[in-house]
Scaffold this motif. Structure first.
Motif, mmCIF file in Angstrom:
data_model
loop_
_atom_site.group_PDB
_atom_site.id
_atom_site.type_symbol
_atom_site.label_atom_id
_atom_site.label_comp_id
_atom_site.label_asym_id
_atom_site.label_seq_id
_atom_site.Cartn_x
_atom_site.Cartn_y
_atom_site.Cartn_z
ATOM 1 N N VAL A 1 0.836 -1.199 0.000
ATOM 2 C CA VAL A 1 0.000 0.000 0.000
ATOM 3 C C VAL A 1 0.876 1.257 0.000
ATOM 4 O O VAL A 1 1.679 1.471 0.895
ATOM 5 C CB VAL A 1 -0.959 0.010 1.211
ATOM 6 N N ASN A 2 0.708 2.041 -1.058
ATOM 7 C CA ASN A 2 1.341 3.352 -1.176
ATOM 8 C C ASN A 2 0.387 4.245 -1.964
ATOM 9 O O ASN A 2 -0.666 3.790 -2.406
ATOM 10 C CB ASN A 2 2.728 3.250 -1.839
ATOM 11 N N THR A 3 0.726 5.497 -2.124
ATOM 12 C CA THR A 3 -0.203 6.416 -2.793
ATOM 13 C C THR A 3 -0.480 6.024 -4.240
ATOM 14 O O THR A 3 -1.603 6.197 -4.720
ATOM 15 C CB THR A 3 0.321 7.866 -2.740
ATOM 16 N N PHE A 4 0.508 5.486 -4.927
ATOM 17 C CA PHE A 4 0.288 5.046 -6.308
ATOM 18 C C PHE A 4 -0.743 3.914 -6.350
ATOM 19 O O PHE A 4 -1.658 3.917 -7.168
ATOM 20 C CB PHE A 4 1.591 4.572 -6.960
ATOM 21 N N PHE A 5 -0.577 2.937 -5.461
ATOM 22 C CA PHE A 5 -1.484 1.790 -5.410
ATOM 23 C C PHE A 5 -2.910 2.236 -5.078
ATOM 24 O O PHE A 5 -3.869 1.770 -5.697
ATOM 25 C CB PHE A 5 -0.985 0.762 -4.389
ATOM 26 N N ILE A 6 -3.046 3.135 -4.137
ATOM 27 C CA ILE A 6 -4.377 3.632 -3.765
ATOM 28 C C ILE A 6 -5.031 4.331 -4.955
ATOM 29 O O ILE A 6 -6.205 4.108 -5.257
ATOM 30 C CB ILE A 6 -4.285 4.564 -2.538
ATOM 31 N N PHE A 7 -4.263 5.163 -5.665
ATOM 32 C CA PHE A 7 -4.781 5.822 -6.869
ATOM 33 C C PHE A 7 -5.235 4.790 -7.898
ATOM 34 O O PHE A 7 -6.314 4.926 -8.497
ATOM 35 C CB PHE A 7 -3.707 6.735 -7.483
ATOM 36 N N GLU A 8 -4.427 3.763 -8.114
ATOM 37 C CA GLU A 8 -4.764 2.739 -9.117
ATOM 38 C C GLU A 8 -6.041 1.990 -8.755
ATOM 39 O O GLU A 8 -6.885 1.751 -9.624
ATOM 40 C CB GLU A 8 -3.590 1.769 -9.266
ATOM 41 N N ILE A 9 -6.206 1.640 -7.494
ATOM 42 C CA ILE A 9 -7.401 0.918 -7.069
ATOM 43 C C ILE A 9 -8.641 1.806 -7.188
ATOM 44 O O ILE A 9 -9.694 1.360 -7.663
ATOM 45 C CB ILE A 9 -7.231 0.385 -5.622
ATOM 46 N N ILE A 10 -8.531 3.065 -6.782
ATOM 47 C CA ILE A 10 -9.675 3.977 -6.891
ATOM 48 C C ILE A 10 -10.054 4.194 -8.352
ATOM 49 O O ILE A 10 -11.237 4.141 -8.714
ATOM 50 C CB ILE A 10 -9.367 5.318 -6.186
#
Length: 140
Positions: free
Chosen positions: A112-121
């Motif tokens: 979990v990092n900001t890139f991953f959160i953006f991708e999931i959203i």
């Protein structure tokens, strides 16, 4: 709903096009000692050969410019809106899947990092929109 999708595509246009321009211009900023952060510093990469600059411009620059342009066109056309959402869903879903698979390897960085959160959203928004918004179901 259509205006929410258009605002979403506008934000994707600005982000992806901006990243593309940043990636292409980053080596120039370094060459002239501009006080501007390099994209390589932000994403944690180091370029060790001349081909690396070409790869940075092509993969990070060209690909992101193309995605940004498609999202911009999608703001004005239902057909391209659907294509934009499909591309964003596939792109962000694939990148997130790669991160998930990589995280299964012992002693890798946290998933979990900001890139991953953006991708999931982004993936979830596109999936739900394509599934629920009826005008997009009927477009090509």
């Amino acid at each position: 709903m259509i205006w929410i999708i258009r605002l979403f595509l506008l934000s994707m246009t600005l982000m992806y096009f901006g990243i593309g321009v940043w990636a292409i211009l980053s080596p120039l900023f370094s060459a002239v000692d501009a006080d501007y952060p390099s994209i390589t510093e932000y994403i944690g990469l180091t370029i060790s050969s001349m081909i690396g600059y070409s790869e940075l411009a092509g993969i990070y620059g060209g690909l992101n410019l193309g995605v940004g342009i498609l999202c911009f066109i999608g703001i004005f056309s239902l057909n391209y809106m659907k294509k934009s959402l499909q591309l964003l869903m596939f792109l962000t879903g694939s990148i997130a899947a790669g991160r998930i698979i990589f995280s299964a390897i012992p002693s890798t960085p946290p998933l979990v990092n900001t890139f991953f959160i953006f991708e999931i959203i982004t993936f979830t928004f596109c999936l739900v929109t394509l599934f629920l918004f009826k005008p997009l179901k009927n477009s090509a």
